[in-house]
Design an enzyme around this catalytic site. Structure first.
Site, short mmCIF file in Angstrom:
data_model
loop_
_atom_site.label_atom_id
_atom_site.label_comp_id
_atom_site.label_asym_id
_atom_site.label_seq_id
_atom_site.Cartn_x
_atom_site.Cartn_y
_atom_site.Cartn_z
N LYS A 134 26.37 13.88 60.35
CA LYS A 134 26.80 15.20 60.80
C LYS A 134 25.87 15.64 61.92
O LYS A 134 24.66 15.75 61.72
CB LYS A 134 26.74 16.19 59.64
CG LYS A 134 27.12 17.59 60.08
CD LYS A 134 27.26 18.54 58.92
CE LYS A 134 27.63 19.92 59.40
NZ LYS A 134 27.75 20.88 58.29
N LYS A 170 31.07 13.57 61.57
CA LYS A 170 31.47 14.91 61.98
C LYS A 170 30.64 15.36 63.16
O LYS A 170 29.42 15.22 63.09
CB LYS A 170 31.26 15.85 60.80
CG LYS A 170 31.54 17.28 61.09
CD LYS A 170 31.27 18.10 59.86
CE LYS A 170 31.51 19.54 60.20
NZ LYS A 170 31.09 20.43 59.18
#
Ligand code: PBG
Length: 326
Positions: A194, A247
């Site tokens: 992320k 992400k």
């Protein structure tokens, strides 16, 4: 010329035969924003067509989506300011409106796959994913709270825990807490890679969860790094993650690709709020054809190697007539 690649493009039928990648509603997880009330529907300004929903409205939305073939939902609470404090106490309060709603949703739709987010930012008055002391985001102290949060969510009967906080060791810690409490069957979809991205802006507007001070660069990854994603993935796999997530998705297709090549676990990609907003904004201006670029976008994420896509486009994708011919 003996080899003419255009022969395999000459008709819709042939093109479909040789199509290498397909996106199916089965691959999608639809993120939903839950409000404390019952019937409210408040549109997120920077995410046209996406609403913050009171419980009754959210139940109706889940029902509609299930009929369209969407089976999986990631539910985020919009936490009013007066519930936030420096210890993020509401994140593990079994009587909080989020936990109560999760129980109702699972009772009403046991067949739906329900995922929840584990991170402190919506509940923390500092707006960070971990506990903050003297301007520093604490790692090991945060794990304890994340464990309690995961346990409180698991006890609601949900299917997948999604740790999005990027603290070190959180997957293993959460796995142990779940197992010690009889929740061996609750899955973990780790936000493995992320990145500290600018593409989360509209989501933070939707949840009013932006950090009150500083940024998230001491825990979310540097957008410049690829090798580090392999390290994070290796740790998550060893700590017991069932799925690995990348992400955002679009600016990180290379990361999706290397994780898919390097690991056997299913790879998920989060097509985040800012990526959704870009297509919507350009379409509103008449600069892009949404019905063409939306499925093309999802296809690109799938082609890069994602097995699963978390996307705000899910419902509109399910409503498209021909989903794989952008
Ligand atoms: C919370 C969380 C964020 C997103 C999912 N979980 C925001 C953040 O880390 O600041 C972003 C999702 C999106 O932009 O669609 N930890």
């Amino acid at each position: 010329m003996h080899i003419r690649p255009r022969r395999n493009r000459k008709s819709e039928g042939i093109r479909k035969l040789v199509e290498e990648t397909k996106v199916h509603v089965d691959d999608l997880i639809f993120p939903l924003f839950l409000l404390e009330g019952e019937n409210d529907r408040v549109e997120v300004e920077s995410m046209p067509g996406i609403y913050r929903l009171g419980l009754q409205s959210l139940l109706k939305e889940v029902e509609t989506c299930l009929k369209l073939g969407i089976r999986a939902f990631d539910i985020f609470p919009v936490v009013p300011d007066h519930f936030k404090n420096p210890k993020a106490d509401k994140s593990f309060d079994d009587g909080f409106f989020y936990q109560k709603a999760l129980r109702v949703i699972k009772k009403q739709f046991p067949e739906a796959v329900i995922m929840t987010d584990v991170a402190l930012d919506p509940y923390n008055s500092d707006g960070h994913d971990g506990l903050v002391k003297g301007g520093e985001v604490l790692n090991d102290e945060t794990l304890e709270v994340l464990g309690k949060q995961a346990l409180s969510q698991a006890a609601c009967g949900i299917d997948i825990i999604g740790p999005s906080d990027m603290m070190d060791g959180r997957v293993g810690y959460i796995r142990s807490v779940l197992d010690e409490n009889g929740f061996q069957d609750v899955s973990i979809m780790s936000y493995t890679a992320k990145y500290a991205s600018g593409f989360y802006g509209p989501f933070r507007d939707a949840l009013d969860s932006a950090p009150r001070g500083g940024d998230k660069k001491t825990y979310q990854m540097n957008p410049a790094n690829q090798q580090e994603a392999l390290l994070e993935a290796e740790l998550d796999v060893n700590e017991g993650a069932d799925f690995l997530m990348v992400k955002p998705a679009l600016a990180y297709l290379d990361i999706i690709h290397i994780l898919k090549e390097s690991f056997v676990q299913p790879i998920a990609a989060y097509n985040v709020s800012g990526e959704f907003a870009m297509l919507k904004a350009a379409a509103e201006k008449g600069w892009l054809n949404y019905e063409q670029v939306m499925p093309e976008t999802l296809l690109s994420i799938k082609r890069a190697g994602a097995d699963i896509i978390l996307t705000y486009h899910a419902k509109e994708f399910a409503l498209l007539k021909d989903q794989n011919t952008p």
